[in-house]
Design a protein around this motif. Structure first.
Motif, PDB file in Angstrom:
ATOM      1  N   LEU A  43      40.169  35.469  51.756  1.00  0.00           N
ATOM      2  CA  LEU A  43      40.670  35.631  50.397  1.00  0.00           C
ATOM      3  C   LEU A  43      39.746  34.778  49.531  1.00  0.00           C
ATOM      4  O   LEU A  43      39.707  33.557  49.688  1.00  0.00           O
ATOM      5  CB  LEU A  43      42.115  35.146  50.280  1.00  0.00           C
ATOM      6  CG  LEU A  43      42.678  35.046  48.856  1.00  0.00           C
ATOM      7  CD1 LEU A  43      42.639  36.398  48.148  1.00  0.00           C
ATOM      8  CD2 LEU A  43      44.084  34.464  48.891  1.00  0.00           C
ATOM      9  N   VAL A  44      38.994  35.417  48.668  1.00  0.00           N
ATOM     10  CA  VAL A  44      38.019  34.727  47.827  1.00  0.00           C
ATOM     11  C   VAL A  44      38.668  34.468  46.472  1.00  0.00           C
ATOM     12  O   VAL A  44      39.105  35.401  45.800  1.00  0.00           O
ATOM     13  CB  VAL A  44      36.731  35.560  47.670  1.00  0.00           C
ATOM     14  CG1 VAL A  44      35.721  34.832  46.806  1.00  0.00           C
ATOM     15  CG2 VAL A  44      36.145  35.891  49.039  1.00  0.00           C
ATOM     16  N   LEU A  45      38.739  33.188  46.089  1.00  0.00           N
ATOM     17  CA  LEU A  45      39.370  32.789  44.834  1.00  0.00           C
ATOM     18  C   LEU A  45      38.312  32.276  43.869  1.00  0.00           C
ATOM     19  O   LEU A  45      37.695  31.240  44.115  1.00  0.00           O
ATOM     20  CB  LEU A  45      40.409  31.684  45.073  1.00  0.00           C
ATOM     21  CG  LEU A  45      41.590  32.024  45.963  1.00  0.00           C
ATOM     22  CD1 LEU A  45      42.481  30.796  46.134  1.00  0.00           C
ATOM     23  CD2 LEU A  45      42.384  33.192  45.384  1.00  0.00           C
ATOM     24  N   GLY A  46      38.124  32.991  42.779  1.00  0.00           N
ATOM     25  CA  GLY A  46      37.218  32.537  41.732  1.00  0.00           C
ATOM     26  C   GLY A  46      37.937  31.591  40.798  1.00  0.00           C
ATOM     27  O   GLY A  46      39.057  31.864  40.371  1.00  0.00           O
ATOM     28  N   VAL A  47      37.317  30.453  40.520  1.00  0.00           N
ATOM     29  CA  VAL A  47      37.891  29.473  39.606  1.00  0.00           C
ATOM     30  C   VAL A  47      37.389  29.792  38.204  1.00  0.00           C
ATOM     31  O   VAL A  47      36.192  29.745  37.932  1.00  0.00           O
ATOM     32  CB  VAL A  47      37.503  28.029  40.009  1.00  0.00           C
ATOM     33  CG1 VAL A  47      38.106  27.023  39.030  1.00  0.00           C
ATOM     34  CG2 VAL A  47      37.955  27.732  41.438  1.00  0.00           C
ATOM     35  N   MET A  48      38.325  30.142  37.326  1.00  0.00           N
ATOM     36  CA  MET A  48      37.978  30.469  35.946  1.00  0.00           C
ATOM     37  C   MET A  48      37.843  29.187  35.151  1.00  0.00           C
ATOM     38  O   MET A  48      38.520  28.214  35.448  1.00  0.00           O
ATOM     39  CB  MET A  48      39.053  31.347  35.307  1.00  0.00           C
ATOM     40  CG  MET A  48      39.233  32.677  36.012  1.00  0.00           C
ATOM     41  SD  MET A  48      37.785  33.723  35.898  1.00  0.00           S
ATOM     42  CE  MET A  48      37.343  33.874  37.619  1.00  0.00           C
ATOM     43  N   ASN A  49      37.014  29.147  34.182  1.00  0.00           N
ATOM     44  CA  ASN A  49      36.075  30.153  33.759  1.00  0.00           C
ATOM     45  C   ASN A  49      34.708  29.942  34.396  1.00  0.00           C
ATOM     46  O   ASN A  49      33.899  30.856  34.484  1.00  0.00           O
ATOM     47  CB  ASN A  49      35.891  30.113  32.233  1.00  0.00           C
ATOM     48  CG  ASN A  49      37.078  30.649  31.489  1.00  0.00           C
ATOM     49  OD1 ASN A  49      37.719  31.613  31.895  1.00  0.00           O
ATOM     50  ND2 ASN A  49      37.405  30.031  30.383  1.00  0.00           N
ATOM     51  N   GLY A  50      34.444  28.740  34.847  1.00  0.00           N
ATOM     52  CA  GLY A  50      33.125  28.381  35.327  1.00  0.00           C
ATOM     53  C   GLY A  50      32.634  29.168  36.515  1.00  0.00           C
ATOM     54  O   GLY A  50      31.444  29.462  36.624  1.00  0.00           O
ATOM     55  N   GLY A  51      33.506  29.547  37.426  1.00  0.00           N
ATOM     56  CA  GLY A  51      33.086  30.219  38.643  1.00  0.00           C
ATOM     57  C   GLY A  51      32.824  31.702  38.503  1.00  0.00           C
ATOM     58  O   GLY A  51      32.381  32.342  39.458  1.00  0.00           O
ATOM     59  N   VAL A  52      33.043  32.271  37.322  1.00  0.00           N
ATOM     60  CA  VAL A  52      32.960  33.722  37.164  1.00  0.00           C
ATOM     61  C   VAL A  52      31.553  34.269  37.425  1.00  0.00           C
ATOM     62  O   VAL A  52      31.397  35.323  38.038  1.00  0.00           O
ATOM     63  CB  VAL A  52      33.509  34.171  35.782  1.00  0.00           C
ATOM     64  CG1 VAL A  52      32.598  33.778  34.642  1.00  0.00           C
ATOM     65  CG2 VAL A  52      33.783  35.651  35.766  1.00  0.00           C
ATOM     66  N   VAL A  53      30.518  33.570  36.995  1.00  0.00           N
ATOM     67  CA  VAL A  53      29.155  34.083  37.173  1.00  0.00           C
ATOM     68  C   VAL A  53      28.764  34.036  38.651  1.00  0.00           C
ATOM     69  O   VAL A  53      28.267  35.028  39.196  1.00  0.00           O
ATOM     70  CB  VAL A  53      28.147  33.301  36.302  1.00  0.00           C
ATOM     71  CG1 VAL A  53      26.721  33.761  36.566  1.00  0.00           C
ATOM     72  CG2 VAL A  53      28.490  33.470  34.824  1.00  0.00           C
ATOM     73  N   LEU A  54      29.005  32.905  39.313  1.00  0.00           N
ATOM     74  CA  LEU A  54      28.689  32.817  40.739  1.00  0.00           C
ATOM     75  C   LEU A  54      29.532  33.806  41.533  1.00  0.00           C
ATOM     76  O   LEU A  54      29.027  34.462  42.450  1.00  0.00           O
ATOM     77  CB  LEU A  54      28.916  31.392  41.251  1.00  0.00           C
ATOM     78  CG  LEU A  54      28.659  31.196  42.752  1.00  0.00           C
ATOM     79  CD1 LEU A  54      27.226  31.547  43.132  1.00  0.00           C
ATOM     80  CD2 LEU A  54      29.004  29.773  43.165  1.00  0.00           C
ATOM     81  N   MET A  55      30.798  33.935  41.196  1.00  0.00           N
ATOM     82  CA  MET A  55      31.681  34.865  41.903  1.00  0.00           C
ATOM     83  C   MET A  55      31.111  36.284  41.844  1.00  0.00           C
ATOM     84  O   MET A  55      31.010  36.959  42.867  1.00  0.00           O
ATOM     85  CB  MET A  55      33.076  34.828  41.263  1.00  0.00           C
ATOM     86  CG  MET A  55      34.048  35.781  41.866  1.00  0.00           C
ATOM     87  SD  MET A  55      34.812  35.041  43.297  1.00  0.00           S
ATOM     88  CE  MET A  55      36.354  35.890  43.277  1.00  0.00           C
ATOM     89  N   GLY A  56      30.717  36.717  40.654  1.00  0.00           N
ATOM     90  CA  GLY A  56      30.127  38.051  40.518  1.00  0.00           C
ATOM     91  C   GLY A  56      28.867  38.200  41.349  1.00  0.00           C
ATOM     92  O   GLY A  56      28.646  39.229  41.994  1.00  0.00           O
ATOM     93  N   GLY A  57      28.037  37.175  41.348  1.00  0.00           N
ATOM     94  CA  GLY A  57      26.805  37.221  42.128  1.00  0.00           C
ATOM     95  C   GLY A  57      27.071  37.306  43.622  1.00  0.00           C
ATOM     96  O   GLY A  57      26.405  38.056  44.339  1.00  0.00           O
ATOM     97  N   LEU A  58      28.027  36.547  44.101  1.00  0.00           N
ATOM     98  CA  LEU A  58      28.329  36.575  45.529  1.00  0.00           C
ATOM     99  C   LEU A  58      28.968  37.896  45.941  1.00  0.00           C
ATOM    100  O   LEU A  58      28.631  38.448  46.998  1.00  0.00           O
ATOM    101  CB  LEU A  58      29.248  35.404  45.903  1.00  0.00           C
ATOM    102  CG  LEU A  58      28.587  34.031  45.861  1.00  0.00           C
ATOM    103  CD1 LEU A  58      29.632  32.935  46.071  1.00  0.00           C
ATOM    104  CD2 LEU A  58      27.465  33.910  46.877  1.00  0.00           C
ATOM    105  N   LEU A  59      29.876  38.409  45.122  1.00  0.00           N
ATOM    106  CA  LEU A  59      30.549  39.662  45.486  1.00  0.00           C
ATOM    107  C   LEU A  59      29.565  40.813  45.635  1.00  0.00           C
ATOM    108  O   LEU A  59      29.766  41.699  46.473  1.00  0.00           O
ATOM    109  CB  LEU A  59      31.622  40.019  44.451  1.00  0.00           C
ATOM    110  CG  LEU A  59      32.835  39.099  44.413  1.00  0.00           C
ATOM    111  CD1 LEU A  59      33.810  39.551  43.335  1.00  0.00           C
ATOM    112  CD2 LEU A  59      33.520  39.011  45.764  1.00  0.00           C
TER     113      LEU A  59
END
Length: 183
Positions: A43-59
């Motif tokens: 279960l991958v949890l993105g931490v808003m708002n800062g993690g949104v760019v890295l989350m998109g890149g990893l996904l």
């Protein structure tokens, strides 16, 4: 901060990593972390708002089965210094009990926010919690026991922004990782 001040901050900032350097680092981060996560149905949890760019890149780089959710917990509330208490704006909606959880955030600085999120996941019954950040700051005040499992880049003990990290609620979209001038 006004838009004009944000433009001036970016113009005067020191570029620590170009867009190309950051993207290459995210490629390496995705490969390293996938070796550990690929068979865990995380279960991958993105931490808003800062993690949104890295989350998109990893996904877009991870090709294994996973579920995705988000949370919003902060100590900063738009400022440049965090408070003592973690303020929850949104908790994950996907059950955590018995899961491998991957927390994706922008930066490991003092580690208080990440430590609080990890504790929350453990309290909710996570089987294993991994942490992934874009940058790990060389913060001499951070408790050495607070670490991350995966970090793409290291930055000096300066105020940094770009690629999801903000400066006074601006500049998350800066095309690289920058340090505020004269800090």
């Amino acid at each position: 901060m006004s838009p004009e001040q944000a433009r001036a901050t970016l113009r005067d900032a020191d570029c620590l990593y170009s867009r190309d350097a950051v993207e290459t680092a995210i490629d390496r981060l995705a490969e390293r972390s996938a070796q550990v996560l690929k068979d865990r149905n995380p279960l991958v949890l993105g931490v808003m708002n800062g993690g949104v760019v890295l989350m998109g890149g990893l996904l877009t780089r991870w090709s294994f089965p996973m579920q995705v959710d988000y949370l919003h917990a902060t100590r900063y509330r738009g400022g440049t210094r965090g408070g003592e208490q973690l303020h929850w704006l949104a908790r994950p909606q996907t059950p955590i009990q018995g899961r491998t959880v991957v927390i994706v955030d922008d930066i490991l600085d003092g580690g208080i926010t990440l430590e609080g999120i990890q504790a929350f996941c453990e309290e909710q019954g996570a089987e294993k919690v991994y942490s992934v950040v874009l940058v790990e700051k060389a913060n001499p005040e951070r408790d050495p026991a607070i670490t991350v499992d995966f970090a793409a880049l290291e930055v000096p003990d300066r105020y940094v922004f770009g690629y999801g990290m903000d400066y006074e609620d601006y500049l998350r979209n800066a095309p690289g990782i920058f340090a505020v001038a004269n800090q």
